[in-house]
Design a protein around this motif. Structure first.
Motif, short mmCIF file in Angstrom:
data_model
loop_
_atom_site.label_atom_id
_atom_site.label_comp_id
_atom_site.label_asym_id
_atom_site.label_seq_id
_atom_site.Cartn_x
_atom_site.Cartn_y
_atom_site.Cartn_z
N HIS A 57 6.90 -34.41 33.70
CA HIS A 57 6.25 -33.17 33.27
C HIS A 57 5.08 -33.43 32.33
N ASN A 65 -9.21 -30.07 32.12
CA ASN A 65 -9.20 -30.79 33.38
C ASN A 65 -9.34 -32.28 33.05
N GLY A 88 -6.09 -32.53 40.28
CA GLY A 88 -5.30 -31.37 39.89
C GLY A 88 -4.52 -31.53 38.60
N LEU A 89 -4.96 -32.48 37.75
CA LEU A 89 -4.26 -32.67 36.48
C LEU A 89 -4.89 -31.81 35.39
N TRP A 90 -4.08 -30.98 34.75
CA TRP A 90 -4.53 -30.14 33.64
C TRP A 90 -3.64 -30.41 32.44
N THR A 147 1.57 -31.32 30.39
CA THR A 147 0.75 -30.82 31.48
C THR A 147 1.02 -29.34 31.73
N ARG A 157 0.09 -38.18 36.99
CA ARG A 157 1.21 -37.35 36.54
C ARG A 157 2.44 -38.22 36.37
N ARG A 176 -6.36 -22.66 32.12
CA ARG A 176 -5.56 -22.94 33.32
C ARG A 176 -5.71 -21.86 34.38
N ARG A 224 6.32 -16.30 41.43
CA ARG A 224 5.87 -17.24 42.45
C ARG A 224 6.79 -17.29 43.65
N ASP A 266 -0.99 -16.12 41.82
CA ASP A 266 0.08 -16.06 40.83
C ASP A 266 0.07 -14.75 40.07
N ASP A 326 0.36 -26.31 34.97
CA ASP A 326 -0.11 -26.07 36.34
C ASP A 326 -1.17 -24.98 36.34
#
Length: 420
Positions: free
Chosen positions: A235, A165, A196-198, A285, A232, A312, A410, A334, A287
């Motif tokens: 990608h 994270n 929300g950045l991983w 990155t 972000r 993740r 998804r 998911d 999701d």
């Protein structure tokens, strides 16, 4: 003066908090293990690597005490099993296990202490025999670089599926570096951190990237202000460290930063203008993946949450199978982790329904059960099967295996779910 007893006490504490990301290792443990004091992850990697090193060589009978103590350490701290699970697997009482575990930790402590004494002795001998002018050369020489590669390799072997994270790493880095910045008369602050950045890199590695960049800027000349931000970019994730007023700084010779970036597939771009010196770090990155866990055993759920901490995978939970489809429509997971021994409905029947329903037919499902029926689970549509008691490595491997099917999972969920 540091004593073996002090270190063993710290080691016990470290083992009890091995997977706690907020844990602060004791001074004795940090000193003996040589791990970064700001990084419980690196301490954990070092401990797990040394547990693995205690494995008896091939040819040693499996019924020896050395094997027994190593197995206990492996089950308790590498596999993350409870005392009760470990005792049941070894067919001994919990009380007997506690005695054996005490001896196993003492064995590990002695192993680490002997390593520490040997290193300290060698280091002192090198200082006595080598001119002071060559100390920096030894630090930056080939052996040091090889040690960096070994540490990063160990990190990836112990935690291959870890994801970081970015906001959490940035806050941790600023918290650690603030005292140093103050001592240099500089202000260190967080800029804009996109939520929300991983990053596809271990949290410990990401923290070290940030810490190293800021430390280099502080080392060259005390800036008035350093700002750490992240956003972000296509990608990738771009981490920006900006220092003002501008200064000359070099990163080419920083082998630690180069190796960490190389391991994480990242790049570094340095720019200097009339206003500031800016370091832009680009990292791949990922999701987050939402996993709906259908499990009535809350204690087991806590294990799953600990196993996935820092990855993740983000867990949602229900304990009743009857609520499964309404929950799926509400949260659009998911993937699903399903227990087939549920109190209200039959899990096998649920698996059939999930595989047949248009809303969930492409949704990856991992069956976790005490019922040893892997072939049945796969025949009914499951992506993977994991037997209970569930080990961390097997659980994460199953989730990663299921994640490979997400490209087809998804779209049906998002296109056919009821708006809320």
């Amino acid at each position: 003066m540091l004593t073996p007893e002090e270190f063993e006490r710290d080691l016990w504490d470290a083992l009890n908090n091995l997977y706690d990301p907020m844990y602060t290792p004791g001074q004795a443990a940090r000193h003996v293990m040589g791990a970064d004091s700001a990084s419980p992850e690196m301490l954990r990697v070092a401990i797990l690597r040394n547990i693995d090193a205690l494995s008896p060589p091939p040819g040693v009978p499996e019924d020896t005490r050395a094997h027994r103590l190593h197995i206990i350490l492996h089950l308790r701290y590498v596999k993350g099993m409870t005392q009760e699970q470990t005792a049941e697997l070894l067919a001994i009482s919990t009380r007997h296990l506690r005695r054996e575990q005490h001896d196993a930790i003492s064995l590990l402590a002695n192993h680490l202490w002997q390593q520490y004494v040997a290193v300290e002795t060698d280091a002192q001998a090198a200082v006595n025999e080598t001119p002071a002018s060559t100390n920096s050369e030894r630090r930056d020489g080939p052996s040091w670089r090889e040690q960096i590669k070994e540490e990063m390799g160990s990190l990836l072997r112990v935690a291959p599926s870890q994801r970081a994270n970015v906001a959490e790493a940035a806050r941790a880095a600023v918290r650690v570096l603030t005292p140093l910045a103050r001592a240099r008369g500089a202000r260190l602050r967080l800029g804009n951190l996109e939520t929300g950045l991983w990053a596809a890199v271990h949290l410990s590695a990401l923290r070290q990237i940030m810490v190293t960049c800021v430390s280099e800027l502080l080392r060259e000349r005390s800036p008035a202000e350093i700002t750490l931000s992240a956003h972000r970019a296509d990608h990738n994730i771009e981490i920006v460290v900006a220092a003002s007023p501008p200064m000359e700084v070099r990163f080419e010779d920083n082998h630690l930063l180069a190796e960490v970036l190389n391991t994480g597939g990242g790049t570094l771009l340095l720019s200097i203008d009339e206003h500031s010196t800016t370091v832009r770090i680009s990292l791949p990155t990922v999701d987050p993946i939402t996993v709906l866990v259908v499990e009535d055993n809350v204690d087991l759920l806590h294990f799953y949450q600990r196993y996935t901490d820092g990855t993740r995978f983000r867990l949602e939970h229900i304990s009743e199978g009857a609520r499964l489809f309404e929950t799926i429509e509400a949260i659009c997971p998911d993937m699903i982790v399903l227990d087939v021994m549920l109190p209200d409905v039959d899990g096998w029947d649920l698996l059939v329904q999930l595989h047949a329903h248009p809303l969930t037919s492409a949704l990856p499902i991992v069956v976790c059960s005490v019922v040893r029926e892997p072939e049945l689970a796969l025949a009914l549509g499951a992506s993977a099967y994991v037997p209970k008691p569930v080990r961390r490595a097997e659980f994460i491997d199953a989730l990663e295996q299921a994640a490979e099917r997400l490209s087809g999972a998804r779209t049906p969920v998002e296109d056919t779910s009821t708006p809320h």
